[in-house]
Scaffold this motif. Structure first.
Motif, PDB file in Angstrom:
ATOM      1  N   PRO A 110       0.828  -1.213   0.000  1.00 65.12           N
ATOM      2  CA  PRO A 110       0.000   0.000   0.000  1.00 65.12           C
ATOM      3  C   PRO A 110       0.859   1.258   0.000  1.00 65.12           C
ATOM      4  N   LEU A 111       0.292   2.334  -0.528  1.00 61.81           N
ATOM      5  CA  LEU A 111       1.016   3.599  -0.576  1.00 61.81           C
ATOM      6  C   LEU A 111       1.129   4.234   0.800  1.00 61.81           C
ATOM      7  N   ASP A 112       0.115   4.055   1.611  1.00 66.90           N
ATOM      8  CA  ASP A 112       0.109   4.662   2.943  1.00 66.90           C
ATOM      9  C   ASP A 112       0.869   3.768   3.921  1.00 66.90           C
ATOM     10  N   ALA A 113       1.827   4.367   4.647  1.00 70.47           N
ATOM     11  CA  ALA A 113       2.603   3.591   5.612  1.00 70.47           C
ATOM     12  C   ALA A 113       1.727   3.062   6.739  1.00 70.47           C
ATOM     13  N   ALA A 114       0.711   3.816   7.115  1.00 70.27           N
ATOM     14  CA  ALA A 114      -0.175   3.360   8.187  1.00 70.27           C
ATOM     15  C   ALA A 114      -0.918   2.095   7.779  1.00 70.27           C
ATOM     16  N   ASP A 115      -1.353   2.027   6.514  1.00 71.78           N
ATOM     17  CA  ASP A 115      -2.028   0.818   6.040  1.00 71.78           C
ATOM     18  C   ASP A 115      -1.078  -0.383   6.044  1.00 71.78           C
ATOM     19  N   PHE A 116       0.171  -0.137   5.663  1.00 73.58           N
ATOM     20  CA  PHE A 116       1.146  -1.222   5.682  1.00 73.58           C
ATOM     21  C   PHE A 116       1.377  -1.730   7.103  1.00 73.58           C
ATOM     22  N   ILE A 117       1.495  -0.802   8.066  1.00 71.98           N
ATOM     23  CA  ILE A 117       1.709  -1.206   9.460  1.00 71.98           C
ATOM     24  C   ILE A 117       0.505  -1.953   9.998  1.00 71.98           C
ATOM     25  N   ASP A 118      -0.681  -1.469   9.682  1.00 64.93           N
ATOM     26  CA  ASP A 118      -1.892  -2.143  10.159  1.00 64.93           C
ATOM     27  C   ASP A 118      -1.998  -3.552   9.574  1.00 64.93           C
TER      28      ASP A 118
END
Length: 627
Positions: free
Chosen positions: A519-527
């Motif tokens: 995913p482009l968003d780092a928060a989505d990757f962490i989640d």
């Protein structure tokens, strides 16, 4: 290849007639009505017409037949060639806004592929995929397979000619002459080969080109000097550093592989721009590969100097310990015990004479080797002597041909130390650096090396010993290279870490992340990562209590204890193999087996063991021996 059956969702999505499509079909009857309908839906899905009835899924034909109220069997009466099907195809193209691929369209497609695709991708199958996508985007009906192959081949050829012309124009006249000379000198060798043996061209090529193509040898000083000569030979051609800056790496790699396998006579048949480009790509890639090889040789050589010095000194000091220890009280006790019972064994006579026995002797030797300052100083002295007398010649020359850099100012002293080493490389037998010289200080000069690097001269001045400083500088360089804090200009594997990402990574961020499936968003990757870890750890936590072979409890030896695995059943063919060997044996098929040693170790007694006695007489069967 068998076609997978279509489910209801696929049929509804791709084979349902829309209102405007039903209007086209309404004026037709029977097999013509059904044939037109399946042609229309196939074209909307694939962007082309089917080549025959065999390309139409049976489920789709029945699904469309129910919509047009014509039996599916009527499709067998539809004619796939003739004026009717041509009229139907023209009607479908007009309805969807497509047109047949004309000669002008083919020329435009070839030019577009050569400019945007073939200059970056040299695989025909991938270029073909881009061609079909471009046809669909331009509302052009895809050409026939044979015509597609011709368009792709023309695009690849035009792109290669364009790139070769551009690359060759960047070279100076002198560089071009040197490149051409690499294969021009093979004419006489080819003629000699044909005259003497009739074997055609000399495949190995001229000496310079053949030497550049050679693979490196084992880690040694000779290999290092040979690779340095190769690098200097490549650099003597004078290729610009940015010669292939705007060319895709996979294209350069393809040219390099092509030039590496083609003989000089074959290379000479190419037009001059292409010939120069292929050889330039080979030289460019080989320069990077040879640079990587030299860095790896440096790391391995510095490690070998230290490892061999420690091994040599360990053997010497253990022997020295046995001699010098006679001055200690422990030697008196050992001598007294030995003279008292000269016929006894060491374990029965010598060990009991020392308090603590064998363990005391082992600890004494270990402490003397690892903690004693004499050991460390002797290792350092031996390392310095090995470097000075043998390896220094290659390492100093290597520093001259490689350029080391660092993006971290913390490691700048190591780079400055290498510059100091290179500056005084030809200073002869000078023991110390001059008093006015600024000697860079780095972390490797501390610890055990601090007392050896600095020495007090006859006038009681603290000086830096030149050879020891060089050894320490190379050890620091090895450590920083391994962690990429220091990188090498012109290398590939050991290049600047900032160049690991493509230069256009930020501009093509969405495309790159899509290929990485991230995913482009780092928060989505962490989640997402946290969810995966939570799920797996929950499964592990829930499953552990139900495992009969696992026990978790508070104990000194560790919280987790695994029950020993049960013995595996004996292979069925093992007993037969033993029986054959006992009866006379069969020749061992292993290339690494020495029959007298390997097979003798594997042998059981001449009589095969009984089933009851087999478990008690089990032996390990050598894995290298097969019967």
């Amino acid at each position: 290849m068998a076609r997978s059956p279509l489910d209801l969702d696929d049929l509804v999505e791709h084979w349902t007639l829309l209102k405007d499509e039903q209007a086209l079909v309404s004026g037709k009857r029977g097999a013509t009505r059904l044939g037109f309908a399946v042609l229309l839906k196939f074209y909307t899905q694939h962007g082309r017409f089917p080549r025959g009835r065999y390309e139409l899924p049976g489920e789709a034909v029945e699904f469309v037949a129910r919509q047009v109220q014509v039996p599916a069997a009527e499709l067998d009466a539809y004619e796939w060639s003739g004026r009717t099907v041509e009229y139907h195809r023209a009607q479908i193209r007009g309805h969807l806004g497509f047109r047949e691929c004309s000669v002008a369209d083919a020329d435009k497609l070839t030019a577009w592929l050569a400019e945007h695709v073939a200059c970056k991708e040299r695989r025909p199958e991938q270029v073909r995929v881009e061609l079909l996508a471009r046809c669909r985007a331009e509302s052009i009906e895809p050409p026939t397979p044979g015509r597609c192959d011709r368009i792709v081949g023309a695009a690849l050829r035009v792109a290669e000619e364009t790139l070769a012309t551009r690359i060759s124009a960047r070279l100076t006249v002198e560089s071009t002459e040197r490149i051409v000379a690499l294969v021009a000198g093979a004419d006489q060798e080819d003629d000699a080969g044909r005259g003497e043996a009739g074997t055609g061209e000399g495949e190995d090529g001229p000496p310079v080109l053949g030497k550049i193509k050679e693979a490196p040898g084992n880690v040694s000083l000779e290999t290092m000097l040979t690779e340095i000569d190769k690098l200097l030979a490549v650099r003597a051609v004078g290729l610009p550093a940015d010669l292939f800056a705007d060319v895709a790496p996979k294209v350069v790699a393809g040219w390099r592989a092509r030039a590496a396998v083609e003989s000089p006579s074959h290379l000479r048949t190419h037009p001059l721009p292409l010939r120069v480009t292929l050889l330039a790509a080979l030289l460019h890639e080989r320069e990077r590969e040879i640079t990587d090889t030299l860095v790896e040789l440096l790391i391995s050589t510095v490690h070998r100097i230290g490892a061999r010095a420690e091994k040599k000194v360990t053997e010497q000091l253990v022997n020295a310990f046995k001699k010098v220890s006679g001055k200690e009280n422990i030697l008196f006790k050992l001598a007294e015990a030995s003279l008292g019972e000269p016929e006894g064994t060491v374990r029965e006579v010598v060990y009991p004479a020392v308090s603590g026995g064998e363990q005391t002797l082992r600890e004494l030797v270990h402490e003397f080797k690892t903690r004693g300052p004499v050991y460390r100083r002797t290792v350092q002295t031996t390392l310095k002597a090995s470097y000075t007398n043998h390896y220094r010649r290659g390492l100093i020359k290597l520093v001259d041909v490689l350029e080391f850099r660092s993006s971290n100012h913390t490691h700048r002293p190591v780079i400055e130390a290498l510059a100091l080493v290179a500056r005084y490389a030809a200073a002869g037998n000078t023991t110390y650096y001059p008093l006015g010289e600024t000697v860079p200080v780095h972390k490797a000069m501390g610890g055990d090396w601090a007392e050896v690097v600095h020495r007090t001269d006859k006038r009681s001045r603290r000086r830096v010993v030149r050879m020891v400083y060089e050894v320490v500088a190379f050890q620091a360089l090895r450590d920083q290279l391994k962690c990429k804090e220091i990188w090498v200009v012109g290398a590939d594997k050991w290049r600047n870490p900032d160049e690991d990402l493509p230069q256009d990574f930020a501009e093509r961020r969405e495309e790159n992340y899509r290929e990485l499936r991230k995913p482009l968003d780092a928060a989505d990757f962490i989640d997402e990562l946290r969810e995966q870890m939570t799920t797996e750890l929950t499964l592990l936590n829930d499953g552990m209590p139900r495992l009969s072979w696992l026990d978790i409890a508070e104990r000194k030896s560790g919280a987790i204890r695994l029950t020993p695995a049960e013995a595996q059943p004996e292979p069925k063919n093992l007993r037969g193999s033993r029986a054959r060997y006992s009866a006379g044996g069969a020749p061992c098929r292993s290339s690494t087996c020495s029959r007298k040693r390997c097979c003798a170790r594997a042998a059981w007694t001449r009589s095969p063991p009984s089933p009851a006695a087999a478990p008690s007489r089990r032996r390990s069967w050598p894995s290298a021996c097969s019967w």
